[in-house]
Design a protein around this motif. Structure first.
Motif, PDB file in Angstrom:
ATOM      1  N   VAL A 262     -34.496  95.821  -8.992  1.00 11.71           N
ATOM      2  CA  VAL A 262     -33.430  96.404  -8.184  1.00 11.71           C
ATOM      3  C   VAL A 262     -32.555  95.252  -7.702  1.00 11.71           C
ATOM      4  N   VAL A 263     -31.243  95.372  -7.921  1.00 10.38           N
ATOM      5  CA  VAL A 263     -30.290  94.340  -7.517  1.00 10.38           C
ATOM      6  C   VAL A 263     -29.399  94.914  -6.427  1.00 10.38           C
ATOM      7  N   ILE A 264     -29.345  94.246  -5.286  1.00  6.47           N
ATOM      8  CA  ILE A 264     -28.468  94.659  -4.197  1.00  6.47           C
ATOM      9  C   ILE A 264     -27.311  93.669  -4.137  1.00  6.47           C
ATOM     10  N   VAL A 265     -26.083  94.174  -4.175  1.00 10.65           N
ATOM     11  CA  VAL A 265     -24.901  93.310  -4.244  1.00 10.65           C
ATOM     12  C   VAL A 265     -24.184  93.308  -2.903  1.00 10.65           C
ATOM     13  N   ASP A 266     -24.078  92.141  -2.296  1.00  9.21           N
ATOM     14  CA  ASP A 266     -23.370  92.011  -1.025  1.00  9.21           C
ATOM     15  C   ASP A 266     -22.852  90.578  -0.914  1.00  9.21           C
ATOM     16  N   ARG A 267     -21.655  90.423  -0.373  1.00 11.78           N
ATOM     17  CA  ARG A 267     -21.067  89.092  -0.256  1.00 11.78           C
ATOM     18  C   ARG A 267     -21.661  88.286   0.884  1.00 11.78           C
ATOM     19  N   ASP A 268     -22.385  88.940   1.793  1.00 11.79           N
ATOM     20  CA  ASP A 268     -22.915  88.295   2.996  1.00 11.79           C
ATOM     21  C   ASP A 268     -24.374  87.903   2.777  1.00 11.79           C
ATOM     22  N   ALA A 269     -24.635  86.604   2.779  1.00 10.17           N
ATOM     23  CA  ALA A 269     -26.010  86.132   2.596  1.00 10.17           C
ATOM     24  C   ALA A 269     -26.915  86.547   3.741  1.00 10.17           C
ATOM     25  N   ARG A 270     -26.335  86.968   4.863  1.00  9.94           N
ATOM     26  CA  ARG A 270     -27.125  87.403   6.021  1.00  9.94           C
ATOM     27  C   ARG A 270     -27.112  88.927   6.169  1.00  9.94           C
ATOM     28  N   CYS A 271     -26.834  89.616   5.079  1.00  5.80           N
ATOM     29  CA  CYS A 271     -26.789  91.084   5.146  1.00  5.80           C
ATOM     30  C   CYS A 271     -28.164  91.630   5.510  1.00  5.80           C
ATOM     31  N   ARG A 272     -28.189  92.868   5.893  1.00  7.61           N
ATOM     32  CA  ARG A 272     -29.428  93.492   6.390  1.00  7.61           C
ATOM     33  C   ARG A 272     -30.553  93.466   5.354  1.00  7.61           C
TER      34      ARG A 272
ATOM     35  N   GLU B 168     -39.323  94.112  -8.845  1.00  8.62           N
ATOM     36  CA  GLU B 168     -38.577  92.879  -8.586  1.00  8.62           C
ATOM     37  C   GLU B 168     -37.284  93.214  -7.854  1.00  8.62           C
ATOM     38  N   VAL B 169     -37.014  92.519  -6.755  1.00  9.60           N
ATOM     39  CA  VAL B 169     -35.801  92.751  -5.971  1.00  9.60           C
ATOM     40  C   VAL B 169     -34.965  91.471  -5.948  1.00  9.60           C
ATOM     41  N   GLU B 170     -33.699  91.605  -6.263  1.00  7.90           N
ATOM     42  CA  GLU B 170     -32.765  90.480  -6.249  1.00  7.90           C
ATOM     43  C   GLU B 170     -31.581  90.833  -5.355  1.00  7.90           C
ATOM     44  N   VAL B 171     -31.213  89.937  -4.462  1.00  9.16           N
ATOM     45  CA  VAL B 171     -30.005  90.100  -3.667  1.00  9.16           C
ATOM     46  C   VAL B 171     -28.932  89.207  -4.284  1.00  9.16           C
ATOM     47  N   ALA B 172     -27.909  89.834  -4.870  1.00 11.11           N
ATOM     48  CA  ALA B 172     -26.808  89.092  -5.486  1.00 11.11           C
ATOM     49  C   ALA B 172     -25.731  88.865  -4.427  1.00 11.11           C
ATOM     50  N   ILE B 173     -25.609  87.624  -3.970  1.00 11.29           N
ATOM     51  CA  ILE B 173     -24.617  87.292  -2.947  1.00 11.29           C
ATOM     52  C   ILE B 173     -23.295  87.047  -3.645  1.00 11.29           C
ATOM     53  N   GLU B 174     -22.488  88.101  -3.708  1.00 13.25           N
ATOM     54  CA  GLU B 174     -21.285  88.053  -4.522  1.00 13.25           C
ATOM     55  C   GLU B 174     -20.351  89.192  -4.112  1.00 13.25           C
ATOM     56  N   GLU B 175     -19.065  88.989  -4.317  1.00 11.68           N
ATOM     57  CA  GLU B 175     -18.112  90.084  -4.158  1.00 11.68           C
ATOM     58  C   GLU B 175     -18.389  91.131  -5.235  1.00 11.68           C
ATOM     59  N   TRP B 176     -18.082  92.391  -4.930  1.00  9.31           N
ATOM     60  CA  TRP B 176     -18.370  93.462  -5.873  1.00  9.31           C
ATOM     61  C   TRP B 176     -17.584  93.321  -7.171  1.00  9.31           C
TER      62      TRP B 176
ATOM     63  N   PHE C  95     -19.416  93.274 -10.855  1.00  7.21           N
ATOM     64  CA  PHE C  95     -19.334  94.371 -11.819  1.00  7.21           C
ATOM     65  C   PHE C  95     -18.600  93.963 -13.083  1.00  7.21           C
ATOM     66  N   ASP C  96     -17.696  92.993 -12.997  1.00  4.54           N
ATOM     67  CA  ASP C  96     -17.087  92.477 -14.224  1.00  4.54           C
ATOM     68  C   ASP C  96     -18.170  91.923 -15.151  1.00  4.54           C
ATOM     69  N   ALA C  97     -19.057  91.102 -14.612  1.00  2.00           N
ATOM     70  CA  ALA C  97     -20.113  90.505 -15.430  1.00  2.00           C
ATOM     71  C   ALA C  97     -21.153  91.542 -15.840  1.00  2.00           C
ATOM     72  N   TYR C  98     -21.568  92.375 -14.890  1.00  2.00           N
ATOM     73  CA  TYR C  98     -22.636  93.337 -15.164  1.00  2.00           C
ATOM     74  C   TYR C  98     -22.196  94.400 -16.169  1.00  2.00           C
ATOM     75  N   LEU C  99     -21.025  95.012 -15.955  1.00  2.00           N
ATOM     76  CA  LEU C  99     -20.569  96.084 -16.831  1.00  2.00           C
ATOM     77  C   LEU C  99     -20.053  95.558 -18.164  1.00  2.00           C
ATOM     78  N   ASP C 100     -19.408  94.382 -18.147  1.00  2.00           N
ATOM     79  CA  ASP C 100     -19.014  93.775 -19.427  1.00  2.00           C
ATOM     80  C   ASP C 100     -20.254  93.525 -20.279  1.00  2.00           C
ATOM     81  N   GLY C 101     -21.315  93.040 -19.641  1.00  2.00           N
ATOM     82  CA  GLY C 101     -22.558  92.795 -20.378  1.00  2.00           C
ATOM     83  C   GLY C 101     -23.170  94.077 -20.905  1.00  2.00           C
ATOM     84  N   ALA C 102     -23.161  95.122 -20.085  1.00  2.00           N
ATOM     85  CA  ALA C 102     -23.703  96.417 -20.524  1.00  2.00           C
ATOM     86  C   ALA C 102     -22.899  96.956 -21.702  1.00  2.00           C
ATOM     87  N   SER C 103     -21.574  96.784 -21.660  1.00  2.40           N
ATOM     88  CA  SER C 103     -20.736  97.243 -22.759  1.00  2.40           C
ATOM     89  C   SER C 103     -21.035  96.482 -24.040  1.00  2.40           C
TER      90      SER C 103
END
Length: 256
Positions: A43-53, A65-73, A77-85
């Motif tokens: 499970v990947v949670i996407v948030d730009r704030d490294a101190r998010c809840r 497996e849980v990953e917190v992706a510290i990144e703008e949406w 999604f450009d990388a994630y969806l381009d890769g899925a495509s």
């Protein structure tokens, strides 16, 4: 006793936002996994704030497996969806990926489709155009970016409502559903002379333990539809990210 629903299997589940909604969805997915309702590789949670809840509450006790992706949406999604495509066809037989949207997010899937179109056709005008208010949907507002926000609810819905067959507010049967309403809106626009293709619908449905999501493959298929209908010339495509009760509708216009 009602039979148990079949166990659901996922590869990656992406949760948009690591705040109060994201932390709730992560907890509920964990409960669903422990109860045998679903499995997920990660499970990947996407948030730009490294101190998010989610980051603050993260523990090693999650059943996946849980990953917190510290990144703008947008770049995520450009990388994630381009890769899925790019993997289309090679993931046959594997558990699907899915996306858990946030009720407070912009129209992210539409925005990715628009960026893909601009990259694909750099010499053609790609823009968002307003949608005339569809008939039969009681609540509507147009956002500053042209998104038409629509809802069958003229009341304040309970937080984390799963849109059951019996509406918890009206206490009556939920006789409405947004995907058929979007299809009707497309037909209405065509009858009024608009060259409107689609619609592309990303239907967020309750999957387990209060968590709604749609498959990543639906977004990739939407991009393929845009590419197909725009190859012949100028066209508009209606794109909606919706649940049964609410939705965000945008018109993607690709010039000649």
């Amino acid at each position: 006793m009602l039979p148990l629903a079949p166990q659901q299997h996922y590869g990656t589940i992406v949760i948009v936002g690591g705040g109060c909604y994201g932390s709730y969805y992560l907890r509920q997915l964990g409960r669903a996994a422990r109860a045998g309702a679903l499995t997920a590789k990660r499970v990947v949670i996407v948030d730009r704030d490294a101190r998010c809840r989610v980051a603050a509450e993260l523990s090693a006790e999650n059943p996946f497996e849980v990953e917190v992706a510290i990144e703008e949406w947008t770049p995520f999604f450009d990388a994630y969806l381009d890769g899925a495509s790019a993997r289309t066809g090679s993931d046959a037989g594997k558990p699907p990926d899915a996306i858990v949207p946030s009720p407070l997010m912009p129209h992210l899937m539409y925005e990715w489709l628009a960026r893909r179109a601009r990259t694909r056709w750099p010499l053609r005008v790609v823009e968002t155009r307003p949608l005339d208010a569809p008939s039969g949907i009681p609540w509507q507002r147009r956002g500053g970016d042209g998104t038409q926000y629509v809802s069958f609810a003229e009341w304040i819905c309970p937080v984390n409502c799963i849109e059951p067959a019996l509406c918890p507010v009206t206490r009556g049967e939920r006789s409405w559903s947004m995907p058929p309403a979007v299809l009707a809106a497309t037909d209405e626009a065509r009858r009024n002379g608009r060259n409107l293709a689609g619609p592309v619908i990303f239907h967020c449905q309750h999957r387990a333990y209060g968590v709604g999501m749609f498959d990543t493959s639906d977004v990739v298929a939407g991009d393929a539809l845009v590419q197909r209908v725009a190859q012949a010339g100028a066209v508009e495509v209606l794109v909606g990210t919706v649940s049964h009760c609410h939705g965000a509708l945008s018109v993607l216009a690709v010039g000649a």
